[in-house]
Design a protein around this motif. Structure first.
Motif, PDB file in Angstrom:
ATOM      1  N   ASN A 184      -0.638 -14.104 -18.801  1.00  0.00           N
ATOM      2  CA  ASN A 184       0.612 -13.931 -19.119  1.00  0.00           C
ATOM      3  C   ASN A 184       1.398 -15.185 -19.901  1.00  0.00           C
ATOM      4  OD1 ASN A 184      -0.020 -11.775 -17.832  1.00  0.00           O
ATOM      5  ND2 ASN A 184       2.243 -11.426 -16.643  1.00  0.00           N
ATOM      6  N   GLN A 187      -0.201 -15.449 -23.483  1.00  0.00           N
ATOM      7  CA  GLN A 187       0.503 -14.388 -24.236  1.00  0.00           C
ATOM      8  C   GLN A 187       1.509 -15.029 -24.700  1.00  0.00           C
ATOM      9  OE1 GLN A 187      -0.163 -10.882 -21.736  1.00  0.00           O
ATOM     10  NE2 GLN A 187      -2.204 -10.390 -22.632  1.00  0.00           N
ATOM     11  N   TYR A 430       8.647  -6.348 -16.783  1.00  0.00           N
ATOM     12  CA  TYR A 430       7.547  -7.425 -17.096  1.00  0.00           C
ATOM     13  C   TYR A 430       7.653  -8.639 -16.129  1.00  0.00           C
ATOM     14  CZ  TYR A 430       4.938 -10.991 -19.727  1.00  0.00           C
ATOM     15  OH  TYR A 430       4.035 -11.973 -19.904  1.00  0.00           O
ATOM     16  N   PHE A 437       1.906  -7.430 -21.200  1.00  0.00           N
ATOM     17  CA  PHE A 437       2.524  -7.957 -22.409  1.00  0.00           C
ATOM     18  C   PHE A 437       3.007  -7.218 -23.413  1.00  0.00           C
ATOM     19  CE2 PHE A 437       2.104 -10.784 -25.962  1.00  0.00           C
ATOM     20  CZ  PHE A 437       3.165 -11.688 -25.684  1.00  0.00           C
TER      21      PHE A 437
END
Length: 478
Positions: A184, A187, A430, A437
């Motif tokens: 995460n 990204q 999220y 993502f």
């Protein structure tokens, strides 16, 4: 040493940045500068000055003409004495002066119509100048709005980057605490990098927009400017309340290109009258004065006459038969050149004439001029119709664009409002691990694109509506 050089370079860069203080310009200031520097406007001003000179020359044709001449010279050998018109064979010095005038009385109204035509051409040239000013004003306003638009896009890109950076900071904390996987964070770092590229591109687009504005204003290279961001409010009054025909009729009455075309038609019509005036007789009053001088003109006088020899009989006799004798004398003569003032007085010549000129045949020149004037009139009428058609097409296109821009702006408002809610929901999901993502990135990019489209639609609508107002005679202001 490297650190010292780097510090020196930074100081110099700061000094240059401070010394190159930007000029902050409003829209009206940008338009004024562009109009002052624009070459097309300058050319139209010169055309106007030329038309005014032609008008002054046409008006001067009503006044009498006056010309003066003089001559001075020497003549050797056999020639004619200008004071006696007799042949002489000697070197002489001569001079003379003359003046002539002519007053037009009747000329088929050609002078009157020429003055009318020159006035119309001067007025048309003034409207041509206004048309050039209007064109550069619209172009400058478009460039000005484009700068504002790109500034807003830059702010959107900066906001997007800050939002991604804040999300990255939160995700980093969650990753460090073990609540989220490292993927995460990676990204989001990629998303931040993408937003940084978007920010750089937005800044470059803004720089190019400012450059285009500067080039349109013909500012000196290296001069830095910025613009005043007006408090732009989107007035969403219904454009459809005014019909295209009503807008066209208003524009038809106040746009300079239409007035210029109408004046050119009227000028061509008067030009036809000027050409026809050459078919009529002309009458003028003329006068002249002249005098001259020659050093060969002598004043001869007898100083003495002494008889010589005896009286000699001649063949002549008186009535009573008395013979006639002749006597020879030794004569002493004296001569001197008659003074300049005396010769000028004696040789003064004045003349007054009434000149009538009746055109009969001149190689079809007058007829050809009339035909050319008729063709010029037809061309002017076609140009007027063409300008009216162009104006109608421009009004109709601007109207359709403004209506479409208003609808696009309304749709963009709804789209942004909807995507903002979507993004907030996806962002919360999220952060809580309920969304991946890809969903977050998609929602973020969609929102950014929607905000960009909204800015574009907003300023497109504002400019389109300003164009309609401009054609109704309303100045370009925000």
């Amino acid at each position: 040493m490297r650190k010292t050089g780097l510090i020196t370079t930074l100081i110099l860069l700061c000094f240059v940045a401070v010394s190159q203080e930007k000029r902050v310009l409003s829209l009206q200031e940008c338009i004024d500068i562009a109009v002052e520097n624009n070459l097309t406007v300058q050319r139209s001003e010169l055309n106007l000055q030329s038309a005014q000179v032609n008008l002054m020359q046409a008006q001067a044709q009503r006044y009498p003409t006056l010309n003066a001449n003089g001559n001075f010279g020497y003549n050797w050998g056999r020639g004619i004495d200008p004071t006696t018109n007799q042949f002489i064979d000697q070197r002489i010095n001569f001079n003379g002066v003359s003046a002539s005038t002519s007053v037009p009385i009747i000329n088929g109204l050609q002078v009157h119509n020429s003055i009318r035509q020159s006035k119309l051409n001067a007025e048309a040239s003034e409207f041509d100048r206004q048309k050039a000013i209007n064109d550069i004003s619209l172009n400058t306003a478009l460039n000005y709005v484009n700068v504002i638009f790109n500034k807003e896009l830059l702010e959107n890109a900066r906001f997007q980057l800050e939002s991604s950076q804040q999300q990255l900071e939160r995700t980093t904390l969650l990753v460090e605490s073990g609540a989220l996987p490292l993927a995460n964070k990676l990204q989001l770092e990629s998303q931040v990098a993408t937003n940084e590229v978007n920010l750089i591109n937005a800044q470059n687009n803004l720089d190019l927009a400012v450059l285009t504005l500067k080039q349109g204003m013909l500012l000196t290279p290296g001069e830095e400017i910025d613009i005043v961001i007006p408090d732009v409010t989107v007035d969403q009054a219904e454009i459809g309340e005014t019909s295209i025909l009503e807008l066209y009729n208003v524009a038809l009455a106040n746009q300079p290109e239409i007035k210029s075309a109408e004046l050119r038609v009227e000028s061509a019509d008067v030009g036809l009258d000027v050409s026809k005036g050459a078919m009529y007789p002309t009458l003028s009053l003329g006068g002249s004065m002249s005098t001259n001088y020659s050093d060969a003109f002598q004043d001869v006088s007898v100083l003495s006459a002494t008889p010589t020899g005896q009286l000699n009989p001649t063949a002549l006799q008186l009535q009573d038969g008395t013979e006639v004798f002749e006597q020879e004398f030794d004569v002493q003569l004296a001569s001197e050149t008659v003074p300049l003032s005396t010769q000028y007085d004696n040789n003064l010549n004045t003349r007054l004439t009434l000149n009538l000129n009746v055109p009969i045949f001149n190689g079809f020149r007058t007829r050809s001029d009339i035909q050319r004037s008729k063709i010029s009139l037809q061309q002017a009428e076609i140009n007027r119709t063409e300008q009216e058609n162009i104006l109608y097409q421009t009004i109709e296109t601007s109207y359709r664009n403004a209506v479409a821009a208003a609808k696009t702006y309304q749709a963009s408002l709804k789209q942004v409002a909807s995507l903002e809610e979507t993004f907030r929901a996806v962002e919360n999901q999220y952060n809580n691990g309920a969304a991946n993502f890809v969903d977050y990135q998609l929602a973020s990019n969609n929102l950014f694109q929607a905000r960009t489209d909204l800015s574009r639609a907003k300023y497109d609508y504002i400019f389109r509506k300003k164009i309609l107002e401009f054609y109704q005679g309303i100045p370009l202001t925000f």
